[in-house]
Design a protein around this motif. Structure first.
Motif, PDB file in Angstrom:
ATOM      1  N   GLN A  82       0.850  -1.175   0.000  1.00 44.59           N
ATOM      2  CA  GLN A  82       0.000   0.000   0.000  1.00 44.59           C
ATOM      3  C   GLN A  82       0.892   1.233   0.000  1.00 44.59           C
ATOM      4  OE1 GLN A  82      -3.553   0.230  -0.002  1.00 44.59           O
ATOM      5  NE2 GLN A  82      -3.028   2.381  -0.382  1.00 44.59           N
ATOM      6  N   MET A  83       0.731   2.063  -1.010  1.00 42.83           N
ATOM      7  CA  MET A  83       1.582   3.235  -1.164  1.00 42.83           C
ATOM      8  C   MET A  83       0.725   4.491  -1.037  1.00 42.83           C
ATOM      9  SD  MET A  83       3.931   1.926  -4.356  1.00 42.83           S
ATOM     10  CE  MET A  83       2.577   1.948  -5.521  1.00 42.83           C
ATOM     11  N   THR A  84       1.098   5.372  -0.152  1.00 44.36           N
ATOM     12  CA  THR A  84       0.375   6.619   0.049  1.00 44.36           C
ATOM     13  C   THR A  84       1.318   7.802  -0.134  1.00 44.36           C
ATOM     14  OG1 THR A  84       0.783   6.693   2.437  1.00 44.36           O
ATOM     15  CG2 THR A  84      -1.152   5.471   1.697  1.00 44.36           C
ATOM     16  N   SER A  85       0.735   8.980  -0.256  1.00 42.72           N
ATOM     17  CA  SER A  85       1.516  10.211  -0.413  1.00 42.72           C
ATOM     18  C   SER A  85       2.594  10.059  -1.480  1.00 42.72           C
ATOM     19  CB  SER A  85       2.153  10.599   0.924  1.00 42.72           C
ATOM     20  OG  SER A  85       1.172  10.779   1.919  1.00 42.72           O
ATOM     21  N   LEU A  86       2.192   9.533  -2.604  1.00 43.07           N
ATOM     22  CA  LEU A  86       3.148   9.271  -3.682  1.00 43.07           C
ATOM     23  C   LEU A  86       3.711  10.571  -4.248  1.00 43.07           C
ATOM     24  CD1 LEU A  86       1.250   6.321  -5.343  1.00 43.07           C
ATOM     25  CD2 LEU A  86       3.595   6.221  -4.487  1.00 43.07           C
ATOM     26  N   THR A  87       4.971  10.504  -4.633  1.00 40.60           N
ATOM     27  CA  THR A  87       5.646  11.642  -5.250  1.00 40.60           C
ATOM     28  C   THR A  87       6.231  11.189  -6.586  1.00 40.60           C
ATOM     29  OG1 THR A  87       7.873  11.241  -4.408  1.00 40.60           O
ATOM     30  CG2 THR A  87       6.311  12.331  -2.914  1.00 40.60           C
ATOM     31  N   PRO A  88       6.589  12.122  -7.445  1.00 41.05           N
ATOM     32  CA  PRO A  88       7.209  11.723  -8.723  1.00 41.05           C
ATOM     33  C   PRO A  88       8.468  10.878  -8.534  1.00 41.05           C
ATOM     34  CG  PRO A  88       6.470  13.979  -8.848  1.00 41.05           C
ATOM     35  CD  PRO A  88       6.265  13.554  -7.418  1.00 41.05           C
ATOM     36  N   GLU A  89       9.135  11.038  -7.390  1.00 37.55           N
ATOM     37  CA  GLU A  89      10.332  10.246  -7.123  1.00 37.55           C
ATOM     38  C   GLU A  89      10.015   8.759  -6.896  1.00 37.55           C
ATOM     39  OE1 GLU A  89      11.157  14.158  -7.181  1.00 37.55           O
ATOM     40  OE2 GLU A  89       9.790  13.313  -5.659  1.00 37.55           O
ATOM     41  N   ASP A  90       8.746   8.438  -6.703  1.00 40.40           N
ATOM     42  CA  ASP A  90       8.348   7.037  -6.550  1.00 40.40           C
ATOM     43  C   ASP A  90       8.106   6.364  -7.894  1.00 40.40           C
ATOM     44  OD1 ASP A  90       6.446   8.177  -3.775  1.00 40.40           O
ATOM     45  OD2 ASP A  90       8.298   6.997  -3.667  1.00 40.40           O
ATOM     46  N   THR A  91       8.184   7.125  -8.967  1.00 37.26           N
ATOM     47  CA  THR A  91       7.992   6.554 -10.289  1.00 37.26           C
ATOM     48  C   THR A  91       9.062   5.518 -10.578  1.00 37.26           C
ATOM     49  OG1 THR A  91       6.922   8.528 -11.185  1.00 37.26           O
ATOM     50  CG2 THR A  91       7.989   7.059 -12.768  1.00 37.26           C
TER      51      THR A  91
END
Length: 128
Positions: A82-91
């Motif tokens: 479960q991934m929350t508060s995603l940012t472009p760096e998580d791409t």
């Protein structure tokens, strides 16, 4: 042999959430732990999170701690991220992996060399 298949990737906006699934089949009774890794374009594959078979122990990379949660449903032979508060760096392309190696030292589960079985990966793209 164990086979693992990831699903759940997609395109989301920054700040949104996404849940990845990883289902294993085959000799699943041999699995001691499952892990998630990711590889961003032009970068090396890096550890994200891991969970032992019992679910008692979980491990996270500092970059995702308090934002990502790994969990397991052993009845379904499935591990979730479960991934929350995603940012472009998580791409990145997110890979699920399984290992039959049993370690008491958690850091061993944070290296890709520990894992023998890998999925094909699922792409997560976070737009700003």
């Amino acid at each position: 042999q164990v086979q693992v298949i990831e699903s759940g990737g997609g395109l989301v906006q920054a700040g949104e959430s996404l849940r990845l699934s990883c289902t294993q089949s085959g000799r699943t009774f041999t699995t001691a732990a499952m892990g998630w890794f990711r590889q961003a374009p032009g970068k090396e594959r890096e550890f994200v999170a891991a969970i032992t078979r019992t679910g008692r122990n979980t491990y996270y990379a500092d970059s995702v701690k308090n934002r990502f949660t790994i969990s397991a449903d052993n009845d379904k032979n499935t591990v979730y991220l479960q991934m929350t508060s995603l940012t472009p760096e998580d791409t990145a392309v997110y890979y699920c992996a399984a290992t039959s190696l049993n370690y008491k030292i958690g850091s061993y589960y944070q290296t890709s060399r520990t894992y023998s079985y890998w999925g094909q990966g699922t792409l997560v793209t976070v737009s700003s």
